[in-house]
Design an enzyme around this catalytic site. Structure first.
Site, PDB file in Angstrom:
ATOM      1  N   LYS A  16       0.851  -1.191   0.000  1.00 30.80           N
ATOM      2  CA  LYS A  16       0.000   0.000   0.000  1.00 30.80           C
ATOM      3  C   LYS A  16       0.882   1.235   0.000  1.00 30.80           C
ATOM      4  O   LYS A  16       2.053   1.217   0.400  1.00 30.80           O
ATOM      5  CB  LYS A  16      -0.949   0.024   1.199  1.00 30.80           C
ATOM      6  CG  LYS A  16      -0.280   0.019   2.587  1.00 30.80           C
ATOM      7  CD  LYS A  16       0.205   1.373   3.085  1.00 30.80           C
ATOM      8  CE  LYS A  16       0.810   1.291   4.483  1.00 30.80           C
ATOM      9  NZ  LYS A  16       1.525   2.532   4.882  1.00 30.80           N
ATOM     10  N   PRO A  99      10.125  -4.842   1.271  1.00 33.29           N
ATOM     11  CA  PRO A  99      11.135  -4.643   2.317  1.00 33.29           C
ATOM     12  C   PRO A  99      10.483  -4.452   3.681  1.00 33.29           C
ATOM     13  O   PRO A  99       9.431  -3.813   3.807  1.00 33.29           O
ATOM     14  CB  PRO A  99      11.855  -3.371   1.866  1.00 33.29           C
ATOM     15  CG  PRO A  99      10.845  -2.639   1.043  1.00 33.29           C
ATOM     16  CD  PRO A  99      10.058  -3.699   0.338  1.00 33.29           C
ATOM     17  N   MET A 100      11.122  -4.995   4.696  1.00 37.68           N
ATOM     18  CA  MET A 100      10.624  -4.818   6.054  1.00 37.68           C
ATOM     19  C   MET A 100      10.949  -3.402   6.529  1.00 37.68           C
ATOM     20  O   MET A 100      12.014  -2.864   6.236  1.00 37.68           O
ATOM     21  CB  MET A 100      11.253  -5.860   6.975  1.00 37.68           C
ATOM     22  CG  MET A 100      10.849  -7.283   6.621  1.00 37.68           C
ATOM     23  SD  MET A 100      11.717  -8.539   7.584  1.00 37.68           S
ATOM     24  CE  MET A 100      11.184  -8.119   9.243  1.00 37.68           C
ATOM     25  N   GLY A 101      10.020  -2.788   7.265  1.00 34.88           N
ATOM     26  CA  GLY A 101      10.215  -1.435   7.747  1.00 34.88           C
ATOM     27  C   GLY A 101      10.201  -0.402   6.646  1.00 34.88           C
ATOM     28  O   GLY A 101      10.727   0.703   6.808  1.00 34.88           O
ATOM     29  N   GLY A 105       3.370  -1.516   4.323  1.00 34.31           N
ATOM     30  CA  GLY A 105       2.328  -2.326   4.950  1.00 34.31           C
ATOM     31  C   GLY A 105       2.514  -3.819   4.789  1.00 34.31           C
ATOM     32  O   GLY A 105       1.547  -4.574   4.900  1.00 34.31           O
ATOM     33  N   ASP A 141      -3.246  -0.991  10.431  1.00 33.42           N
ATOM     34  CA  ASP A 141      -3.375  -1.028   8.974  1.00 33.42           C
ATOM     35  C   ASP A 141      -4.023  -2.305   8.457  1.00 33.42           C
ATOM     36  O   ASP A 141      -4.369  -2.383   7.273  1.00 33.42           O
ATOM     37  CB  ASP A 141      -1.996  -0.889   8.309  1.00 33.42           C
ATOM     38  CG  ASP A 141      -1.430   0.516   8.389  1.00 33.42           C
ATOM     39  OD1 ASP A 141      -2.150   1.425   8.851  1.00 33.42           O
ATOM     40  OD2 ASP A 141      -0.264   0.699   8.004  1.00 33.42           O
TER      41      ASP A 141
END
Length: 289
Positions: A16, A99-101, A105, A141
């Site tokens: 998102k 990607p994380m962070g 979302g 979210d």
């Protein structure tokens, strides 16, 4: 008599963007009041589910720094089990692309896809409102991914009104850092008093007026994000998404996206994607707007 739940299911967990993000206040419990516009992208992770009849939830894919039982996928599956009393379990595999962070979302989308997929695979017939409520307990979210429509959101992001936004091409750049949402919301320089506006006014103002209140704080705390915004904004209108590290540019064509990708700083990750008002998850399930 209902047939026993069996089979396998593979579904997308889309990214998102926050096309707009205002922080209008801080509640006594420490959460922040927000106004935002959520829109999906036609790109994301993919989750694969296989039904088990022994109640075990097993996630085959391990993510760095996240214990198996702490992963939102596992937590979502167990929450659905506990809420319904089902005897079924699942083997789950994640094809991780987001990607994380990054502010896209990914974890929330994974949790929502898990709830939606296992609701179908286990033949539970839980309605969307109840699934969204379960999702909210996992993260603010998650409900927008469960409901699957681009939306104007208020509160902590859980009060949703479906909207129809433009669906241009975007270029999303990840400058190689991972950002914890808590760190951003605790930053002393974070703007927390943007005057609330109506949804109608936000939509009437259009993309030229949209901004992210978290951007200044993130740029100050994470120089690589500042570098990415400086570079990308020289190519097209650019904004931070959410509280993560990813920045996105709104483009006029796929050709423009390809042109910018060819000139990208080599140490950054990037991808092009199209905006979606119906989540790819719901499109895959044959849902309609």
């Amino acid at each position: 008599m209902t047939e026993p739940a069996t089979g396998e299911l593979s579904l997308p967990a889309p990214a998102k963007l926050n096309r707009l993000l205002h922080i209008t206040g801080r509640r006594p419990d420490g959460y922040h009041e927000l106004q935002t516009l959520f829109q999906f992208l036609d790109i994301g992770d993919t989750l694969h589910f296989r039904c088990r009849d022994d109640g075990i939830i097993r996630l085959a894919t391990r993510l760095h720094g996240i214990a198996h039982d702490d992963n939102l996928i596992v937590r979502a599956a167990r929450r659905l089990q506990q809420a319904t009393g089902t005897e079924y379990g699942a083997d789950i595999r994640l094809d991780k692309r987001l990607p994380m962070g990054g502010g896209l979302g990914g974890g929330s989308s994974n949790a929502a896809t898990t709830l939606v997929a296992l609701n179908r695979l286990w033949q539970l017939d839980i309605d969307e409102d109840r699934l969204a409520s379960m999702g909210l307990a996992l993260g603010a979210d998650v409900p927008v991914f469960v409901r699957g429509r681009a939306a104007w959101a208020e509160g902590i992001g859980e009060r949703l009104i479906p909207v129809t936004l433009d669906t241009p091409w975007f270029l999303v750049v990840h400058p190689g850092v991972s950002i914890a949402t808590a760190d951003v919301f605790q930053a002393p320089q974070l703007t927390r008093d943007t005057p609330p506006i109506s949804m109608a006014r936000a939509l009437q103002g259009g993309v030229s007026t949209w901004h992210n209140d978290c951007e200044a704080a993130v740029r100050a705390l994470y120089p690589p994000v500042d570098d990415a915004i400086r570079w990308l904004s020289g190519q097209a209108p650019t904004m931070l998404t959410g509280t993560g590290a990813c920045v996105f540019a709104r483009l006029t064509s796929e050709r423009q996206a390809d042109s910018i990708l060819s000139r990208l700083v080599s140490s950054w990750q990037a991808f092009k994607a199209r905006g979606c008002n119906l989540s790819p998850l719901h499109a895959a399930l044959g849902c309609r707007t």
